[in-house]
Design an enzyme around this catalytic site. Structure first.
Site, PDB file in Angstrom:
ATOM      1  N   SER A 178       0.845  -1.197   0.000  1.00 20.36           N
ATOM      2  CA  SER A 178       0.000   0.000   0.000  1.00 20.36           C
ATOM      3  C   SER A 178       0.877   1.242   0.000  1.00 20.36           C
ATOM      4  CB  SER A 178      -0.901   0.023   1.232  1.00 20.36           C
ATOM      5  OG  SER A 178      -1.549   1.279   1.375  1.00 20.36           O
ATOM      6  N   TYR A 219      -2.541  -1.299  10.005  1.00 24.25           N
ATOM      7  CA  TYR A 219      -2.567  -1.545   8.557  1.00 24.25           C
ATOM      8  C   TYR A 219      -1.318  -0.963   7.903  1.00 24.25           C
ATOM      9  CZ  TYR A 219      -4.112  -1.461   3.695  1.00 24.25           C
ATOM     10  OH  TYR A 219      -4.192  -1.631   2.324  1.00 24.25           O
TER      11      TYR A 219
END
Length: 272
Positions: free
Chosen positions: A153, A167
């Site tokens: 990401s 995350y």
């Protein structure tokens, strides 16, 4: 070799985890469109079967199969590996996409949520890859190595994820794991790369960009001025997994419209 062969995946077998929605679905479609036989697995078997039927009805040169598979536990990984072995004796492409997110303000981020998220996003990704090495090695040739594509990401590279502490940290770990695995597996004929997406519309991001208004607002923080589209994922996977990407390993491919290298403002205030 003809230029048209560079992204042709005919005859290749791929596994996409978490492939029933979001980026996994986009990737699966791109692989099927390029001619691959794609195994789509997630915790929801019925959703995977539905996506496979949808892709098979589009007339692409490849095909899709959907079934259940859980990467969050040791037992689930063993069951998924067993199922894959029943379906193929070679795996040319592994896309490690299964993952989850969690958001909470600093001071309120639950211990168990952090543990649960890293168990899937990092531990599960590593152990599934490790368990599938025999199938990946069986598919590899000197000119056309097997491919592992991990989903990281933009938040694994830059501190942009408000409240998504676990995350963001997990995706930073995915990026470094990609480099470590590339270092160890390249000489065995397996490339390992990652994609680092910015904002793409999915179930995971629906809370923020599930509406046109949300997408417009998010696009204001993207140098290229828009959120990601399915073809951005599909094209990246076709490159990474085709002959055109056979010499690339250990890379983190930024699919974020320039967010990875964006530094607002100027050191000397000069006009551009």
């Amino acid at each position: 070799m003809k230029p048209s062969d560079l992204f042709d995946l005919s005859g290749k077998v791929a596994l996409v985890t978490g492939g029933s929605s979001g980026i996994g679905h986009m990737a699966a479609e791109g692989l099927v469109a390029a001619g691959a036989r794609v195994l789509i697995a997630s915790r929801k078997a019925d959703a995977c079967e539905a996506v496979a039927a949808e892709l098979n009805a589009k007339g692409y040169p490849g095909s899709a199969e959907g079934f259940g598979g859980d990467v969050a536990t040791e037992e689930g990984i063993a069951a998924l590996v067993s199922e894959v072995n029943k379906r193929t004796d070679k795996l040319h492409i592994l896309m490690n996409n299964a993952g989850r997110t969690w958001g909470a303000p600093i001071g309120e981020h639950p211990y168990e949520a952090w543990d649960k998220l890293l168990r899937l996003n990092v531990t599960g990704m590593f152990h599934l890859t490790q368990s599938l090495l025999p199938l990946l090695k069986a598919a590899s040739t000197a000119d056309d190595p097997a491919r592992v594509v991990n989903v990281g990401s933009v938040m694994g590279d830059i501190p942009k994820g408000t409240r998504t502490y676990s995350y963001a940290v997990s995706k930073g770990a995915v990026h470094h794991m990609t480099r470590v695995l590339s270092n160890d597996l390249a000489h065995q004929g397996i490339t390992v790369n990652a994609i680092a997406p910015g904002p793409f519309v999915s179930k995971m991001t629906a809370f923020a960009i599930g509406t046109e208004e949300g997408q417009k607002k998010s696009a204001e923080g993207v140098p290229l001025g828009r959120v990601g589209r399915p073809e951005d994922i599909a094209g990246a996977l076709q490159y990474l997994c085709g002959r055109g990407g056979a010499y690339l390993s250990g890379a983190i491919l930024p699919l974020s419209g320039g967010m990875q290298s964006n530094a607002p403002g100027s050191l000397f205030n000069e006009e551009l």
